[in-house]
Design a protein around this motif. Structure first.
Motif, PDB file in Angstrom:
ATOM      1  N   GLU A  45       0.832  -1.207   0.000  1.00 16.09           N
ATOM      2  CA  GLU A  45       0.000   0.000   0.000  1.00 16.09           C
ATOM      3  C   GLU A  45       0.865   1.256   0.000  1.00 16.09           C
ATOM      4  O   GLU A  45       0.601   2.222  -0.739  1.00 16.09           O
ATOM      5  CB  GLU A  45      -0.922  -0.009   1.216  1.00 16.09           C
ATOM      6  N   ASN A  84      -6.583  -7.385  -2.997  1.00 11.64           N
ATOM      7  CA  ASN A  84      -5.369  -6.682  -2.585  1.00 11.64           C
ATOM      8  C   ASN A  84      -4.179  -7.063  -3.458  1.00 11.64           C
ATOM      9  O   ASN A  84      -3.061  -6.579  -3.212  1.00 11.64           O
ATOM     10  CB  ASN A  84      -5.042  -7.004  -1.123  1.00 11.64           C
ATOM     11  N   GLU A 120      -1.420  -7.078  -6.160  1.00  9.16           N
ATOM     12  CA  GLU A 120      -0.786  -5.946  -6.857  1.00  9.16           C
ATOM     13  C   GLU A 120      -1.163  -5.865  -8.338  1.00  9.16           C
ATOM     14  O   GLU A 120      -1.483  -4.774  -8.831  1.00  9.16           O
ATOM     15  CB  GLU A 120       0.730  -6.019  -6.690  1.00  9.16           C
ATOM     16  N   VAL A 162      -4.668  -4.413  -8.618  1.00  6.88           N
ATOM     17  CA  VAL A 162      -4.721  -3.011  -8.179  1.00  6.88           C
ATOM     18  C   VAL A 162      -4.158  -2.097  -9.265  1.00  6.88           C
ATOM     19  O   VAL A 162      -4.741  -1.054  -9.598  1.00  6.88           O
ATOM     20  CB  VAL A 162      -3.942  -2.820  -6.864  1.00  6.88           C
ATOM     21  N   LEU A 217      -7.250  -2.724  -1.389  1.00  7.22           N
ATOM     22  CA  LEU A 217      -6.457  -1.795  -2.195  1.00  7.22           C
ATOM     23  C   LEU A 217      -7.140  -1.471  -3.514  1.00  7.22           C
ATOM     24  O   LEU A 217      -6.949  -0.383  -4.064  1.00  7.22           O
ATOM     25  CB  LEU A 217      -5.070  -2.394  -2.456  1.00  7.22           C
ATOM     26  N   GLU A 269      -9.131   1.530  -3.050  1.00  6.00           N
ATOM     27  CA  GLU A 269      -8.332   2.750  -3.005  1.00  6.00           C
ATOM     28  C   GLU A 269      -7.889   3.182  -4.391  1.00  6.00           C
ATOM     29  O   GLU A 269      -7.782   4.376  -4.679  1.00  6.00           O
ATOM     30  CB  GLU A 269      -7.103   2.537  -2.118  1.00  6.00           C
TER      31      GLU A 269
END
Length: 475
Positions: free
Chosen positions: A128, A227, A229, A232, A254, A257
């Motif tokens: 994050e 979450n 990577e 995201v 994530l 976000e």
């Protein structure tokens, strides 16, 4: 199976038990086990839900995905030295408990000691921080979600309730909006590749104006795929605005976000991406009233301004007409005055001008005539001199031409005579030498040819003489 007849009915086999009996037997077996189960368990805390009578949470294996439900009564929670925090790796003191009514097995926790953040939680926080440092979560990078999309792309499980919630909300609020579903696995090992493929497919679809990535609630383990990577980064890189609604209100991932907008639930995702028809009609009504009011205000303002301009223009034109009439009167008066003054002035000026012109004309005529006479005398003298010079040159040329003709004629005669004499001598010698009649005839022919050549030569000499004379005259 024994006990099944031809009609498909069955009888209870000997030794079979009901579900309630089975659950009671499991409860007795666990109670009889006693100290066979360890009193302390290590795991990662997740899904913490606090109620008045106690706190429920999940304890997940730190290395693998297995988990078990836990319950700590409120008096036990009050005795803990530390708060129960999701994502913390901890040791709990507990005993195995079984509820026969539901067939649930859980841990009754009596004490709790945190060991620090779990490895998975630390990795999540590091990721994050890294992505935040790269600007993937910056508000300035986020796109606006269109208020009236014609087509919404939906990434979720085709069999989940999240799909139904989104479709129901969108259909109720904006029936004209189409939903393009791209099904994906939302938990487990295959979830990340499946979600990536679905997001990529809808992001490349030019008809999709907004993209919703959603799933229903679940444990932290169930939601952990969101979450990852790669997922995201792909959501952050989407050219289509993305709305993420993962789990319930307390769940955070994530992907949410990185998305352009976050919704607490799948239902709210449908709300975020649409505008109710009633709101559109209300907006149109308000806009219509504003346009009508603005139009009336503008028209009235324009009409008033035009009235003022017309009135002002009328007054200006009236003043200009009056000024023009005044100018015309002055012009007519000036015309009469000028006509009277001009009559007397012109007569006087004409008389004076006549006298001046007559005097000037006489003087100018005399001067011009004297000058012309002088120029004529000079021209006549020059002409006579030129004529005399031309005559002298003509006489000299004629004398030179006569001399040249005499010289050419004398040279021509002497040359022709010399050639003829030489030719006669040669003919005589040849005649004497030739005795045969045939040779005499050939010599006669040859003599004629020589005469012809002599004549041609003479003509050539005359031509050369004439050319020479012409050249002399030209020089």
């Amino acid at each position: 199976m024994e006990g099944i007849d031809r009609n498909g009915t069955a009888t209870v086999p000997e030794g079979a038990c009901t579900v309630g009996q089975l659950n009671k037997e499991i409860e007795r077996a666990l109670a009889d086990a006693g100290n066979r189960f360890p009193g302390h368990v290590v795991g990662e805390v997740s899904e913490v839900s606090d109620y008045g009578f106690g706190t429920f949470f999940e304890l997940r294996d730190p290395e693998t995905d297995p988990s078990i439900s836990c319950l700590a009564w409120s008096d036990a929670v009050a005795s803990f030295d530390h708060d129960l925090t999701a994502g913390t790796e901890a040791v709990v003191e507990a005993e195995v408990d079984f509820y026969p009514d539901r067939g649930d097995c859980q841990l009754l926790v009596t004490d709790y000691w945190p060991l620090g953040e779990s490895t998975r939680q630390q990795e999540l926080e590091q990721l994050e921080a890294q992505l935040a440092g790269e600007g993937l979560f910056d508000e300035s990078q986020k796109q606006s979600v269109p208020a009236h999309p014609d087509c919404i792309g939906l990434v979720t499980s085709p069999a989940g309730s999240a799909r139904e919630d989104v479709q129901a909300t969108v259909g109720e609020r904006s029936p004209r909006t189409e939903i393009q579903l791209c099904g994906a696995t939302v938990q487990g090992e295959s979830a990340v590749p499946s979600l990536l493929d679905a997001v990529d497919t809808l992001d490349r679809d030019p008809e999709v104006e907004a993209l919703v990535v959603t799933r229903g609630g679940g444990s932290d383990t169930d939601l952990w795929s969101f979450n990852a990577e790669p997922l995201v980064r792909r959501v952050a890189a989407c050219s289509t605005p993305v709305v993420a609604a993962i789990g319930h209100e307390d769940d955070e991932t994530l992907v949410e976000e990185a998305a352009d907008a976050r919704a607490m639930t799948p239902t709210e995702a449908g709300v975020v991406t649409t505008t109710p028809v009633e709101d559109l009609l209300e907006e149109l009504t308000v806009l219509e009233r504003r346009v009508t009011h603005g139009y009336r205000t503008l028209v009235e303002s324009r009409l008033e301004a035009l009235d003022r301009r017309v009135e002002s223009a009328h007054e200006t034109l009236t003043r200009r007409v009056q000024q023009r009439d005044a100018v015309r009167d002055r012009v007519r008066d000036l015309d009469r005055r000028i006509e009277l003054a001009y009559g007397g002035l012109v007569a006087e000026q004409l008389d004076t001008l006549d006298r001046d012109v007559e005097r000037g004309y006489r003087a100018l005529a005399a001067t011009r005539l004297d000058a012309i006479a002088g120029r004529l005398d000079t021209a006549m003298s020059d002409r006579e001199l030129a004529a005399e010079s031309e005559a002298a040159r003509d006489r000299v040329a004629r004398r030179r031409l006569g001399d040249l003709e005499a010289r050419v004629d004398g040279a021509f005669r002497a040359r022709v005579t010399q050639e003829l004499d030489s030719l006669e001598r040669r003919i005589d010698r040849a005649h004497r030498e030739i005795t045969a009649d045939a040779r005499v005839k050939r010599n006669a022919v040859r003599a004629r040819r020589f005469r012809t050549a002599a004549v041609v030569l003479g003509a050539l000499l005359v031509f050369l003489a004439v050319v020479a004379a012409v050249l002399l005259l030209a020089g």
